[in-house]
Design a protein around this motif. Structure first.
Motif, PDB file in Angstrom:
ATOM      1  N   SER A 136     122.999  59.821  43.276  1.00 57.94           N
ATOM      2  CA  SER A 136     121.860  59.534  44.143  1.00 57.94           C
ATOM      3  C   SER A 136     122.039  59.228  45.335  1.00 57.94           C
ATOM      4  O   SER A 136     121.314  59.265  46.138  1.00 57.94           O
ATOM      5  N   GLN A 137     122.967  58.351  45.497  1.00 55.18           N
ATOM      6  CA  GLN A 137     123.420  57.775  46.577  1.00 55.18           C
ATOM      7  C   GLN A 137     124.153  58.726  47.567  1.00 55.18           C
ATOM      8  O   GLN A 137     124.386  58.367  48.616  1.00 55.18           O
ATOM      9  N   THR A 138     124.544  60.066  47.206  1.00 55.04           N
ATOM     10  CA  THR A 138     125.576  60.767  47.874  1.00 55.04           C
ATOM     11  C   THR A 138     124.755  61.183  49.438  1.00 55.04           C
ATOM     12  O   THR A 138     125.437  60.942  50.521  1.00 55.04           O
ATOM     13  N   LEU A 139     123.558  61.540  49.440  1.00 55.55           N
ATOM     14  CA  LEU A 139     122.932  61.853  50.689  1.00 55.55           C
ATOM     15  C   LEU A 139     122.904  60.644  51.621  1.00 55.55           C
ATOM     16  O   LEU A 139     123.122  60.878  52.791  1.00 55.55           O
ATOM     17  N   ALA A 140     122.533  59.516  51.035  1.00 56.30           N
ATOM     18  CA  ALA A 140     122.469  58.165  51.916  1.00 56.30           C
ATOM     19  C   ALA A 140     123.854  58.056  52.227  1.00 56.30           C
ATOM     20  O   ALA A 140     124.060  57.759  53.597  1.00 56.30           O
ATOM     21  N   ALA A 141     124.921  58.277  51.605  1.00 56.46           N
ATOM     22  CA  ALA A 141     126.229  57.990  52.166  1.00 56.46           C
ATOM     23  C   ALA A 141     126.710  58.622  53.369  1.00 56.46           C
ATOM     24  O   ALA A 141     127.408  58.698  54.083  1.00 56.46           O
ATOM     25  N   GLN A 142     126.146  60.191  53.299  1.00 53.84           N
ATOM     26  CA  GLN A 142     126.497  61.143  54.051  1.00 53.84           C
ATOM     27  C   GLN A 142     125.771  60.712  55.595  1.00 53.84           C
ATOM     28  O   GLN A 142     126.470  60.982  56.597  1.00 53.84           O
ATOM     29  N   ARG A 143     124.710  59.949  55.341  1.00 49.20           N
ATOM     30  CA  ARG A 143     124.119  59.781  56.794  1.00 49.20           C
ATOM     31  C   ARG A 143     124.679  58.436  57.231  1.00 49.20           C
ATOM     32  O   ARG A 143     124.467  57.950  58.174  1.00 49.20           O
ATOM     33  N   ILE A 163     130.824  60.147  50.928  1.00 46.47           N
ATOM     34  CA  ILE A 163     131.571  60.033  49.568  1.00 46.47           C
ATOM     35  C   ILE A 163     132.204  61.178  49.138  1.00 46.47           C
ATOM     36  O   ILE A 163     131.462  62.306  48.997  1.00 46.47           O
ATOM     37  N   PRO A 164     133.271  61.410  49.143  1.00 45.96           N
ATOM     38  CA  PRO A 164     134.142  62.619  48.559  1.00 45.96           C
ATOM     39  C   PRO A 164     133.509  63.031  47.442  1.00 45.96           C
ATOM     40  O   PRO A 164     133.288  62.163  46.348  1.00 45.96           O
TER      41      PRO A 164
END
Length: 551
Positions: A136-143, A163-164
């Motif tokens: 669920s945090q993938t998008l936040a991490a990409q930002r 996040i890879p």
């Protein structure tokens, strides 16, 4: 070319009786072996599979014929045959096209969400929530921003730009490993198409040994349930496991070996739960097993790396090829299996940690205690048939305390008494029978190393250790166990600031049997430098002596 004289004779009789039969001898032989592989007589079908696998003169189309027509039982038997030709196996079936735009990690997340979430073991809950949180945090991490993936009890945060995908997949797969230890959850994984999803990830992640290893571990756990065997075979896993069995990497091949052994109900009566690995024999063998050797690692150890050969300095005048050929990644699997081929060699694995900060699964404290681990491992060992044959235990460090506790517990349980009664001997490599300075150091240096439950149990002269040792000695002398103990004499570096004798010689002295000091440190006490080194040769002699009748 004919397989053997019996098939030669039968082919001749068939041609004599049926004058219209115009097939070649090898065609007749193949047909007979396929027929025999489905016989109701177990001895006949096992021999047929062995004859199929051992013949190296089939034509390409004949391998294809076997792959297309053999039954599930025969395919599994071929996969567990040494040096089998991979042309015997159909490739995994074409995977259905993905109907959504979800990335693969989101498909994993959806599978996790579909599994039961209530009434779970705390460790399963932890890994599941961890995996879902990361996805669920993938998008936040990409930002960009702060990414905290430890959860309660594991305060570890990093600022990452992205996040890879492989990292997220690993979190999800670790959660699935925990779910796959529960039979009812395995049913759900299968029903939700999990076997096909795992096959897709396995094929996509050929470059990630860690991802592939986790997937095969899940398959091995699911294979404990015979109801799922047909689904596992249909999803194409037999050909994958047969290929991985040939891997030069011992961890990969051993995971595949465990999964295939759990699938092979025609030859193997035991079942190997998560964390129990057969190092030898990993293939079907006609040689009877005379006795079992069980390896139990210690703190921060593992089923394979604890028992590797000690790394030694290379000399310029030594040929690199010879050094690589002689080196053993796991001496019980290579050296001991070669010297004692009639033994079944098993190594167990369980999580241990020097510090709670590094804990992979921060659950309630009792789960990390020696008492809890004893109960958990005894159940697994019983399923694996430990106690059915004469048995020798080999242990390092805290693993030796665990061995003593398991034997004490088994002696009080009528269902486990075979484990005690069939124990012939025990080897202790630097086992802290009377405690270790490690516990005191970890308390004094708490900013560097927070004491975990395991380390606290090792406190020098602790009442719990004394009680365990007294309980063990009280019946070990009566049972006349043969005991061999090795003690380290060199200090070990713990991190960059601490150097100590982890287990002093006096603590390694259990009070019975032979005690041998060796000029190595705590980590290398169970890692011989080479096959003719004293450590290995003395270990081998002990095993051969206590099992002389069986061997």
């Amino acid at each position: 070319m004919l397989i053997n004289s019996n098939l030669d004779l039968i082919c001749f009789l068939i041609k004599e009786q049926f004058s219209t039969f115009d097939g070649e001898d090898h065609e007749c032989a193949l047909w007979l072996l396929l027929k025999r592989s489905q016989s109701e007589d177990k001895a006949i079908r096992l021999q047929a599979v062995q004859d199929l696998a051992s013949n190296s003169h089939w034509h390409d189309y004949q391998y294809g014929t076997v792959a297309q027509t053999c039954d599930q039982r025969t395919a599994i038997g071929l996969a567990r045959s040494k040096d089998v030709d991979l042309r015997f196996f159909l490739p995994p079936p074409p995977l259905p096209k993905i109907k959504t735009d979800y990335p693969i990690e989101d498909e994993l997340r959806l599978l996790l969400v579909s599994l039961p979430q209530s009434g779970l073991d705390p460790c399963v809950q932890y890994f599941t929530s961890l995996a879902l949180r990361e996805s669920s945090q993938t998008l936040a991490a990409q930002r960009g921003g702060l990414w905290c993936f430890g959860g309660n009890g594991l305060p570890y945060c990093e600022t990452l730009g992205k996040i890879p995908s492989e990292t997220v997949e690993l979190f999800c797969l670790q959660a699935l490993v925990q779910h796959s230890k529960i039979s009812s959850h395995c049913d759900k994984i299968e029903a939700k198409g999990g076997l096909q999803l795992l096959q897709r990830i396995y094929q996509l992640r050929k470059d990630s040994a860690k991802i592939q290893r986790n997937i095969i571990r899940i398959i091995g756990n699911m294979a404990l349930d015979e109801r799922l065997h047909s689904s596992i075979v249909r999803a194409g896993w037999v050909s994958v496991l047969a290929e991985v069995m040939k891997s030069p990497h011992i961890i990969q091949s051993s995971h595949a070996s465990r999964a295939l052994a759990n699938l092979d109900r025609d030859m193997v009566k035991e079942k190997y739960p998560d964390g129990v690995y057969v190092l030898h024999p990993q293939y079907r063998s006609s040689q009877p097993i005379r006795a079992d050797i069980l390896f139990v690692h210690g703190l921060l150890g593992a089923a394979f790396k604890t028992w590797r050969q000690q790394d030694i300095d290379r000399h310029l005048d030594e040929k690199a090829s010879e050094r690589e050929e002689d080196y053993s990644q796991c001496w019980p699997k290579t050296w001991l299996a070669s010297d004692c081929p009639s033994l079944r060699i098993i190594s167990v694995e369980y999580d241990t940690h020097l510090s709670d900060w590094k804990a992979k699964c921060p659950v309630e404290a009792h789960r990390k205690s020696i008492a809890f681990r004893s109960s958990e491992l005894l159940d697994k060992l019983k399923a694996a048939g430990i106690g059915d044959r004469p048995l020798v235990w080999v242990s390092h460090s805290m693993g030796g305390l665990l061995v003593k506790r398991m034997l004490v517990d088994a002696s009080k349980n009528p269902e486990m008494d075979k484990i005690v009664n069939n124990t012939r001997g025990i080897i202790f490599y630097s086992v802290p029978h009377h405690g270790s300075q490690l516990a005191e150091y970890s308390i004094n240096a708490r900013y560097l190393l927070f004491p975990s439950v395991e380390v606290k149990e090792l406190s020098k002269d602790s009442p719990a250790l004394k009680e365990l040792n007294d309980d063990f000695l009280s019946f070990a002398k009566d049972k006349e166990f043969s005991v061999l103990s090795f003690a380290e004499t060199l200090p070990t570096h713990i991190g960059s600031m601490i150097k100590l004798h982890v287990v002093p010689v006096e603590s390694a002295d259990i009070g019975i049997g032979d005690l041998i000091p060796v000029d190595v440190n705590h980590l290398n006490i169970c890692k011989p430098k080479k096959k003719d080194a004293f450590l290995y040769q003395r270990t081998l002699k002990f095993i051969q002596d206590v099992l002389a009748q069986e061997l």
